[in-house]
Design a protein around this motif. Sequence first.
Motif, short mmCIF file in Angstrom:
data_model
loop_
_atom_site.label_atom_id
_atom_site.label_comp_id
_atom_site.label_asym_id
_atom_site.label_seq_id
_atom_site.Cartn_x
_atom_site.Cartn_y
_atom_site.Cartn_z
N ASP A 259 0.83 -1.20 0.00
CA ASP A 259 0.00 0.00 0.00
C ASP A 259 0.87 1.26 0.00
N VAL A 260 1.95 1.24 0.76
CA VAL A 260 2.86 2.39 0.80
C VAL A 260 3.52 2.58 -0.56
N ALA A 261 3.95 1.48 -1.17
CA ALA A 261 4.57 1.57 -2.50
C ALA A 261 3.58 2.12 -3.52
N ALA A 262 2.31 1.69 -3.42
CA ALA A 262 1.29 2.19 -4.36
C ALA A 262 1.04 3.68 -4.14
N ARG A 266 1.97 7.23 -6.96
CA ARG A 266 1.08 8.27 -7.47
C ARG A 266 1.82 9.59 -7.74
N ARG A 267 3.04 9.72 -7.24
CA ARG A 267 3.83 10.92 -7.53
C ARG A 267 4.51 10.85 -8.88
N ALA A 319 -0.59 13.36 1.60
CA ALA A 319 -1.43 12.85 2.69
C ALA A 319 -1.72 11.36 2.50
N THR A 320 -1.90 10.94 1.25
CA THR A 320 -2.13 9.52 0.97
C THR A 320 -0.93 8.68 1.38
N ILE A 321 0.27 9.18 1.10
CA ILE A 321 1.48 8.45 1.48
C ILE A 321 1.59 8.37 3.01
N ARG A 322 1.36 9.49 3.67
CA ARG A 322 1.45 9.48 5.13
C ARG A 322 0.42 8.55 5.75
N ARG A 323 -0.77 8.55 5.19
CA ARG A 323 -1.81 7.66 5.71
C ARG A 323 -1.41 6.21 5.53
N GLN A 325 1.59 5.00 5.35
CA GLN A 325 2.66 4.69 6.29
C GLN A 325 2.12 4.48 7.70
N ALA A 326 1.16 5.32 8.10
CA ALA A 326 0.56 5.16 9.43
C ALA A 326 -0.21 3.85 9.52
N GLN A 327 -0.89 3.48 8.45
CA GLN A 327 -1.61 2.21 8.45
C GLN A 327 -0.64 1.03 8.50
N ARG A 328 0.51 1.19 7.87
CA ARG A 328 1.53 0.14 7.97
C ARG A 328 2.02 0.01 9.41
#
Length: 504
Positions: A259-262, A266-267, A319-323, A325-328
């Motif tokens: 999920d983090v890689a995905a 997006r960048r 924000a998507t990346i940070r989210r 990472q937090a979910q990980r």
Amino acid sequence: MNRFSRLRALLLVGALSGMSPVTADTLREAFVKAYRTSPTLTAAQAAQRAADEGVPIARAAGLPSVGVNAGYVENAFGTTNTLASPQRQTTGQATVTVPVYTGGLVRSTVRAAETRVTEGQFGLRGTESTLFTAVVAAYMDAIRDDAIVGLNQQNVHVLDVNLQATRDRFQVGDLTRTDVAQSDARLSLSRAQLQSAQANLISSRENYIRVIGTPPGVLEQPPALPHLPDTPDAAVEVALKNNPTLLAYQKEREATNYDVAAARARRLPQLNAVLGGNYYNYLGSLGAGTGVRVGQDALSGTVGATVNLPIFSGGAISATIRRAQAQRNAAIEQALDAERSVIATTRAAYAVWRSSEQVIQSSQQAVNANKLSLEGVRAENSVGSRTILDILNAEQELLNSQVTLVTAQRDAYVAGFALLAAMGQAQANTLGLDGGALYDPIAHYATVRHRVFGVGDDATYPVGTSTAATPAQNAELSRPLDPSLDTPVDTSQHLTTGEHAPSR
């Protein structure tokens, strides 16, 4: 023979040994009924089929997409047809978009979806394990409470006979009013205990219906469990490798890495090849009345490419990346918490199992000793060296030890099976259930993983059953009391009655 095979063989032997002219339920049959009809399990199977569809959904983002648009326009105002303003026209457009480069977004989302399919399969095994543990508990609860009702009924009968004998001896002057009152009070208390035991039996039978789907019949004693680990550390070692719930959390932790890689992908720029086709037709209205002959339709095709390069998204991508990472991080902690839970559950089940086994031995000795004690107290009462209260206390102690014994037998079996479940050895494929093919989540996943057409599913899946039609349960005993727990009523003639009673 491994532990899986031993458990399967023991359940089969238990089922065969339970066959008799009288209808009897075995633990194996209870497993099969619950497996086939439990809404909890069928809901989990349906949820897993939904999770399987996550893979083709993720793969679709990397496959070509085809779209068609069509339209019809007619001028509603104005009466003049000119070359610039035809009266009517119809248009059609077809577009084929082929993803060429997505920055790894599709690859990462597909791997995340595949990992979550495996996670769901482990979770489904965990649901089976939880269900079968509940089946064992419901099965053993019904057996225990049936035995406790029998013991209390027997105790009421014994105390009722004692009260009648006490009254008779009071009438001839052998006993006092206090003896009669003590016997009467103890009988009333035993009747209250019987009512409570009957309510518990009804509750256990209703719970049996909830878990297994049908009312309990004559429940046979379950087969002995296979050899369990000698130490809690050995049990924990197996559990950390095989516990399905823990394995599911570990797979979720792995999926969040994708999920983090995905999110990071997006960048990056995305490149698509685009093929297009356009068609229009003025339906003879172009230039009508002008005397000029012009073409009324045309067909064209286009080939091109599009590049999407995010430059500023208002912070959405970051924000998507940070989210992610937090979910990980959350998944990592949840897996660690699941590991703690598995360790604690395994050790607790082991401790309850071992202690219950020791309680069984002690309680059996207590039952035997209390039977001898009761016989002795009755005999001593007959020669005047014991009081009625001594007899009542001895009978109560015997009842307490018998209830402790059947409760410990229940606790030992439930804890032993819970220990097997914690070690990942209590799923449908390890119990060797009969009655039809087992549900195979892997087979379903194989059929939908690469599927791109069709919305229907021709397969038939199990569904849960309602228990609304089952009758309300009662507290009637389903089987005779275990002979080892039976306590005969003392109806022998007392040696001291009337004028031969000793002075008190």
